[in-house]
Structures are given as C-alpha cells and as structure tokens.
Design a protein around this motif. Structure first.
Motif, mmCIF file in Angstrom:
data_model
loop_
_atom_site.group_PDB
_atom_site.id
_atom_site.type_symbol
_atom_site.label_atom_id
_atom_site.label_comp_id
_atom_site.label_asym_id
_atom_site.label_seq_id
_atom_site.Cartn_x
_atom_site.Cartn_y
_atom_site.Cartn_z
ATOM 1 N N UNK A 17 -41.014 -7.889 -4.892
ATOM 2 C CA UNK A 17 -42.454 -9.195 -4.155
ATOM 3 C C UNK A 17 -43.114 -8.492 -3.070
ATOM 4 N N UNK A 18 -42.375 -8.190 -2.471
ATOM 5 C CA UNK A 18 -43.435 -7.708 -1.021
ATOM 6 C C UNK A 18 -44.088 -6.942 -1.213
ATOM 7 N N UNK A 19 -43.785 -6.046 -2.402
ATOM 8 C CA UNK A 19 -44.587 -4.604 -1.931
ATOM 9 C C UNK A 19 -45.499 -5.470 -2.470
ATOM 10 N N UNK A 20 -45.500 -5.808 -3.757
ATOM 11 C CA UNK A 20 -47.170 -7.210 -4.150
ATOM 12 C C UNK A 20 -47.792 -7.591 -3.648
ATOM 13 N N UNK A 21 -47.066 -7.791 -1.961
ATOM 14 C CA UNK A 21 -48.143 -8.753 -1.411
ATOM 15 C C UNK A 21 -48.923 -8.109 -0.308
ATOM 16 N N UNK A 22 -47.647 -6.638 -0.050
ATOM 17 C CA UNK A 22 -48.525 -5.905 1.452
ATOM 18 C C UNK A 22 -49.645 -4.302 0.492
ATOM 19 N N UNK A 23 -49.840 -4.741 -1.048
ATOM 20 C CA UNK A 23 -50.670 -4.145 -1.328
ATOM 21 C C UNK A 23 -52.040 -4.620 -1.110
ATOM 22 N N UNK A 64 -69.790 -24.337 11.986
ATOM 23 C CA UNK A 64 -69.597 -23.078 11.546
ATOM 24 C C UNK A 64 -68.712 -23.175 9.574
ATOM 25 N N UNK A 65 -68.964 -22.177 8.908
ATOM 26 C CA UNK A 65 -67.712 -22.497 7.979
ATOM 27 C C UNK A 65 -67.569 -20.261 8.165
ATOM 28 N N UNK A 66 -65.913 -20.144 7.917
ATOM 29 C CA UNK A 66 -65.596 -18.727 8.206
ATOM 30 C C UNK A 66 -64.459 -19.035 6.894
ATOM 31 N N UNK A 67 -65.116 -17.852 6.136
ATOM 32 C CA UNK A 67 -63.533 -17.391 5.351
ATOM 33 C C UNK A 67 -63.822 -15.586 4.872
ATOM 34 N N UNK A 68 -62.486 -15.790 5.331
ATOM 35 C CA UNK A 68 -61.489 -15.063 5.779
ATOM 36 C C UNK A 68 -61.037 -13.778 4.738
ATOM 37 N N UNK A 69 -60.940 -12.576 3.936
ATOM 38 C CA UNK A 69 -60.970 -12.237 2.990
ATOM 39 C C UNK A 69 -59.252 -12.542 2.504
ATOM 40 N N UNK A 70 -58.076 -12.441 3.436
ATOM 41 C CA UNK A 70 -56.833 -13.185 2.791
ATOM 42 C C UNK A 70 -56.909 -14.260 1.853
ATOM 43 N N UNK A 71 -57.909 -15.013 2.379
ATOM 44 C CA UNK A 71 -58.062 -16.425 1.637
ATOM 45 C C UNK A 71 -58.522 -16.877 -0.159
ATOM 46 N N UNK A 72 -59.495 -15.124 0.260
ATOM 47 C CA UNK A 72 -60.685 -15.557 -0.827
ATOM 48 C C UNK A 72 -59.433 -14.366 -2.125
ATOM 49 N N UNK A 73 -58.285 -13.718 -1.679
ATOM 50 C CA UNK A 73 -57.772 -13.265 -2.127
ATOM 51 C C UNK A 73 -56.208 -13.346 -2.307
ATOM 52 N N UNK A 74 -55.583 -14.592 -1.776
ATOM 53 C CA UNK A 74 -54.679 -15.651 -1.950
ATOM 54 C C UNK A 74 -54.499 -15.986 -3.944
ATOM 55 N N UNK A 75 -55.539 -16.122 -4.577
ATOM 56 C CA UNK A 75 -55.582 -16.047 -5.763
ATOM 57 C C UNK A 75 -54.863 -14.930 -6.911
ATOM 58 N N UNK A 76 -55.563 -13.918 -6.856
ATOM 59 C CA UNK A 76 -54.931 -12.413 -6.836
ATOM 60 C C UNK A 76 -53.851 -12.286 -6.420
ATOM 61 N N UNK A 77 -53.611 -12.574 -5.100
ATOM 62 C CA UNK A 77 -51.561 -11.902 -4.821
ATOM 63 C C UNK A 77 -51.190 -13.142 -5.430
ATOM 64 N N UNK A 78 -51.453 -14.424 -5.828
ATOM 65 C CA UNK A 78 -49.990 -14.958 -7.255
ATOM 66 C C UNK A 78 -50.238 -14.704 -8.204
ATOM 67 N N UNK A 79 -51.428 -14.178 -8.869
ATOM 68 C CA UNK A 79 -51.027 -13.362 -10.091
ATOM 69 C C UNK A 79 -50.751 -12.156 -10.373
ATOM 70 N N UNK A 80 -50.806 -11.668 -9.176
ATOM 71 C CA UNK A 80 -49.863 -10.481 -8.974
ATOM 72 C C UNK A 80 -49.058 -10.603 -9.343
ATOM 73 N N UNK A 81 -48.456 -11.737 -7.933
ATOM 74 C CA UNK A 81 -47.380 -11.805 -8.166
ATOM 75 C C UNK A 81 -46.083 -12.046 -9.348
#
Lengths: 443, 192
Positions: free
Chosen positions: A413-419, A377-394
């Motif tokens: 920075x915390x607010x950026x993550x909570x977005x 089985x392979x599972x890809x959750x959304x937060x894993x997909x958004x990690x790079x974008x979150x780092x870019x925003x930070x």
C-alpha cells in the motif's frame, strides 16, 4: 486470509505505521476489510488547513508568487508559475519570448530536482526491497551517487535563475527581477550535459526494475501544447476527449470536502476520479518529447502511453531526460530579454493559470481589484486532484493482495501511495497507515 | 589566544564549516539557526550556513566545501530536559535515530550522515550538537532553556575552533589529528 476452520469467528486485525517513510509530509491511510471485502479506503490528509487562500486576500498581486511558493519546498516554482500566469491573464500582460524561455528553464530545474529526489531517494528502494535509500546505497553506491549529483544539477540551475534553490526569490509578475547573462547560463552547459547522460542512464536503470503487473483505465488530464511538452501554457486535455481552455477548468472540475481529510478531493464533473502527473502528461504529450527522451522511454521499456502506475518511475526518468535536453536547447538559443520583466498595468478582473508541477497540473485563480489587490484566490494542487485515484489504486491493491500477511500488504500500500510522489506538504503532514480487518472467518 | 585564532583564520575559513539547521518560525526548532547567528555576530570569518532544506542539500554543503571539520547544530527530541546539550562525533558512529525522526522532510540529519557514511563522503570530523527542544509552536520564540543552551553551544564551538586554530599552527602534526586527540583526552565532551 484463507479460512482454516468451519467455526464462525470475527477477528479484527490492525496494521499501523506511525510515520510512513519516503513521502514528503504527513498523512495516513485507513482501510477496513470485512469478510474479504474492502469496505472502506481513505487516504487521509491531516495537515491543518494552512489558509493560504485566505492569507492572499487583501495582499498586493506582486506578493502572490512569493507567498504561494511557501506552500511547498519541493515544487515552489510550480506555485510561482501558476500565480504569475494567472495574474498576467487577469491584467492582459504580454511576455517577452526570452522571459518565456527562462520560465521554462526554471521549471526544468525544478523537474530535475524533484524527479531525481523521488526516483532515487524515495521510490527505487520499494522495487528492490530496501527499507530506505541508505540501504539501497550500500549495495548500489554508484546509482545513488548519480541520483544525488543529478538532483544537485537541478538545484544549481534553480539557484542561478531563482536566486536560491528553495523558494526562489527572482520570480515576479511580468518576468524576473534579474535575467541571467549568456555567460552565466553557458557555465551550466557541461553539468547539464552530464545530467542528460545521467538521466538517460537512469531511465535504463529504472526500466530494469521489477514492476507489478497493472494496467488501469484512468482518465488522464494534463496540459497540452502542440509545439512543446507542456509546462507553462496550453489547453487542458484528457484521455477521454476533454479539450478546454484553462479558463474553463472550474466548469469541468470541482472539489468536495470529505470528513476524513483536510485536503479537498477533486473530481471531474459528471465523471469521477482523474489522474494528473507524469503518467498523464506522458501519455497525452508523447509526441512533444525530444527524440532523446523518446529513446530513453524505449530503453526504459514503456510505449507511447503508460497506464501502469508503478512505471511512473520510468516516466519520471524520461521527463528528466527531457528537462535536461530542453534546458540545453534553451541555453543554446538564449539571448537576454531587453527588460527582465514586462511593465504591469493593473486592472480589475479575474485570471486563471495552470502549469505542470512535477506531480501534475496546478490551477490558480485570482480575482483582483483595479489597484491589483487580491480579492480572493483559489489554488488546486495536484495531490488533491490525485487523491481519488490514489484511493482507487489502494482499493485495487488491497483486493488483489488480500491473502498477503499484514506487513507485506502494508508495504504494498505504501508503494502504491509513493507511485504518486504525493507532495503531502502541499496538502498534508505525517502519513500513518492503519488497516483494520474485520474478518468473520470460516464462512 | 585571540591573536592565534586571528592568524589561523585563513586556514579555518577553508577547513571548518558550521551548519545550523532549523525552521526559525517553529519555536525551538530554530536552535541551530540561532547558534550560527551568534557565531556570525562575533564577526569572525568562520563559514556559517543556515539550512532549512532537506538532508540531501545538507550533504551537498559539506561535499562541496571540502571542509575537514563540519559542525552541525540541530534541535532534538530525545526525552531529556529542555535545553540539554549533547555533542556527537558523527564521523565515528551513527547518530541516535531520534535525530530528524520528527522532521516532516524526506531526509533528516541522521539520514544524511548515514548516507554520506555509506557513500564515503563524510568529512574527517563531523561534530553534531543536539539541543533538546521544549516546543515547536508556530511563530514562538525560543524557550528560555533553549535560548541559554544556544549561547553555550556557540561558545563551545568557538572554543573548538580556537583549539583547531592552535592545532593548525603546529605544522609538524596534521591539524585534524591534533584536534581529535584534544577531544579524546581533554575532557571537552559536554554530553555527560
């Protein structure tokens, strides 16, 4: 920090927040700033790997919806839906239209619950300068009461359809163990009408919050369905022209392991980071919203696309309006299915499913043998997909606000993550924040 | 005593709510769940609820029940000896911040109580029992110290309900007031 003297001096400043509040789960941010350059940004996910993919091996296909639901207490329906669609895809199961509607209704319940929680309890305090929702409630009791009641309507609908409000127990491959009666669903109509009004009011309320200016050129990725705001089915499309079947997901997207995080980082092959979740869905599927949801978007001050991540709170409110509106449409048209679940005949093969979790697309792939035993089985959750974008925003946040004192910079920075409403439980635990400044001052 | 208790059960079932909080797969975190199961095992129709959800669901529980007296039992990490029991009258003052501070959930017990206080929806009596945990290991049993404490807390809550039943029987005096005075004057505070 402006240079104050002409002497050369290296100074390291460290900011640390042991547990970042108002995110679900535990993780950390590490940033290094040297000579006014942001040299490293890592959004770390600590949670020990939970081995769900390995745990599924050797299990019967029928167990997948209940096992994967346990990954997250906030978005269990997303896991159940991606699992059942993937397995039905492998077995070639046809679903009764009434069952299909009930699945959308269950998903609406999860969206209402999850979005209301994030808007009111987690995200709104950031914009108004409150440390938490309790302080927000002290000055805005009516708004917070509205948010809690709205969330409860989602919980009630979830309990009715799913058997209980977290980790529902009524979902199976092929449909449901039990379909609700017309009168059971009709009993929800009044509270959903109240919730729809409350969601419209929510969109107006959050539209009035002060938003930092930001307009980022993301590649948005979401499911798209021509006739409805995509939840369970559709094609995977992007704002840069991608348009693929769910089965092609792994041809275009891959994951890599980085040393600083226990979650895999997803990337678009040949491109880079991509954004999933409310902003992506809204910007790619605006036309499929109901008129009332479009009106709520206008009152919340957003156009038909939205690329300011801080305004994701408005998009969540608009999607809550849609979820309430759509739930009422489904209930009005509902006729119970002849059977709550289709007959499932196992066969060997591989199946994929992708559905829109509150935080973005959730991809599942299962390989099964003739008896329906899961081989892998392979599972890809959304937060894993958004990690790079979150780092870019930070990184952008740090570069834009370098002159702020540490405390304010940390809060930004915390607010950026909570977005991103990161469902860190799907991928982490404990979010600590650590910024290291290595400043050679006076250069 | 038991006879009085039985007579007052219809009242109690409407006015008392006992909520055990925890994750039964995380060692001593299951303390609250264990307490409500011990109470349930006495086969008395006291409303007991097990909860592993986040705090807004906790608020919904007591808001929807209209209970006059709500007991909440949870594991805590305050630095005391494992198995140490503390009893708090949360309707009177805030819980110590270590309640729920270790939760990976969004909203712990202390936050739920404070939010309810701010919004004016705390029950008239909100009794919180905290049981000091020793370990939150995955799939572990309760530690012996915590196991003993859960039996003691179940007994205490049972006694409190009995007193409440007696108080409810004295129709001239509002039950909640009587119960409160019993606690204030009767030396029933286990947290020394």
């Amino acid at each position: 920090m402006e240079p104050k003297t002409a002497t050369k001096r290296t100074r390291t400043r460290t900011l640390k927040v042991d547990v970042l509040a108002r995110v679900e789960g535990e993780g950390a941010l590490y940033a290094r700033i040297k000579d006014r350059d942001v040299t490293d940004v890592q959004f770390r996910i600590f949670e020990p790997p939970r081995m769900f993919e390995a745990l599924l091996r050797g299990r019967a296909y029928s167990e997948a919806p209940d096992i994967t639901a346990r990954i997250c207490g906030i978005c269990p329906v997303a896991y159940q839906m991606s699992a059942v669609h993937a397995i039905e895809n492998a077995f070639g199961v046809e679903i009764d239209p009434a069952v299909r509607s009930l699945r959308r209704l269950l998903y609406c319940a999860e969206w209402i619950e999850s979005h209301a929680l994030h808007i009111y309890m987690l995200h709104a305090p950031d914009f108004l300068g409150y440390p938490d929702a309790i302080e927000l409630a002290r000055d805005n009791p009516d708004a917070v009461k509205r948010g809690l009641r709205l969330k409860k309507v989602g919980n009630d609908l979830m309990r009715l359809l799913g058997g209980r409000e977290i980790h529902p127990i009524n979902v199976r491959v092929g449909g449901f163990y039990r379909a609700p009666t017309k009168s059971e669903l009709a009993a929800m109509v009044d509270s959903l009408k109240w919730a729809r009004d409350a969601a419209v009011e929510t969109a107006r309320w959050v539209g009035g919050l002060p938003f930092p200016a930001a307009a980022y050129d993301y590649e948005f990725v979401a499911l798209h369905h021509p006739d409805e705001y995509a939840l369970n089915e559709g094609r995977i499309v992007s704002s840069r022209g991608l348009n693929i079947a769910i089965e092609e997901y792994e041809d275009h997207f891959a994951e890599e392991h980085l040393a600083h995080s226990n979650a895999l980082h997803s990337y678009h092959k040949g491109r880079d980071a991509y954004s999933v979740g409310p902003l992506a869905r809204y910007s790619l599927n605006y036309e499929q919203l109901t008129p009332l949801a479009k009106e709520a978007a206008r009152s919340g001050g957003i156009d038909s696309t939205c690329n300011n991540p801080f305004q994701s709170i408005v998009v969540r409110a608009v999607e809550t309006v849609y979820a309430c509106d759509h739930a009422l449409q489904i209930i009005e048209a509902y006729e119970p299915p002849a059977q709550p679940a289709a007959v499932v005949r196992t066969r060997s093969g591989t199946g994929c499913g992708c559905t829109e979790a509150p935080r973005g697309i959730l991809y599942h792939r299962y390989r099964l043998d003739e008896a329906g035993t899961i081989l892998d089985a392979k599972l890809v959750p959304p937060t894993a997909q958004n990690q790079k974008v979150i780092e870019g925003d930070l990184r952008r946040c740090l570069e834009t606000n370098l002159d702020l004192p540490d405390e304010q910079l940390t809060m930004q920075c915390e607010q950026v993550i909570r977005n991103y409403d990161p469902c860190i439980s799907c991928a982490t635990h404990f979010l600590t924040l650590h910024i290291e400044r290595d400043e050679r001052r006076g250069l | 005593m038991v006879e009085d208790f039985a007579k007052a059960e219809p009242v109690l079932s409407k006015t008392v709510l006992i909520i055990g909080i925890g994750n039964e797969y995380r060692g001593d975190d299951a303390a609250g769940i264990r307490v409500v199961r011990l109470i349930r095992a006495r086969a008395l129709p006291l409303p007991v609820v097990e909860l592993s959800d986040e705090g807004t669901a906790l608020m919904d529980l007591w808001r929807c029940s209209n209970a006059q007296v709500v007991f909440v039992i949870d594991a805590m990490l305050s630095g005391a000896a494992p198995g140490c029991v503390r009893r708090f009258e949360a309707h009177a003052k805030p819980l110590p911040t270590h309640f729920g501070a270790n939760s990976s959930h969004l909203f712990g017990v202390a936050s739920a109580v404070e939010m309810a206080r701010v919004l004016g929806c705390l029950p008239p009596q909100m009794i919180v029992y905290g049981i000091e945990a020793k370990s939150f290991d995955y799939a572990a049993d309760l530690s012996p110290e915590v196991e003993a404490a859960t039996r003691m807390v179940a007994e205490r809550i049972y006694m409190e309900c009995q007193m409440f039943a007696e108080a409810a029987d004295q129709s001239a005096v509002p039950a909640v007031t009587v119960l409160r005075s019993l606690f204030l004057n009767g030396g029933q505070e286990p947290d020394a």
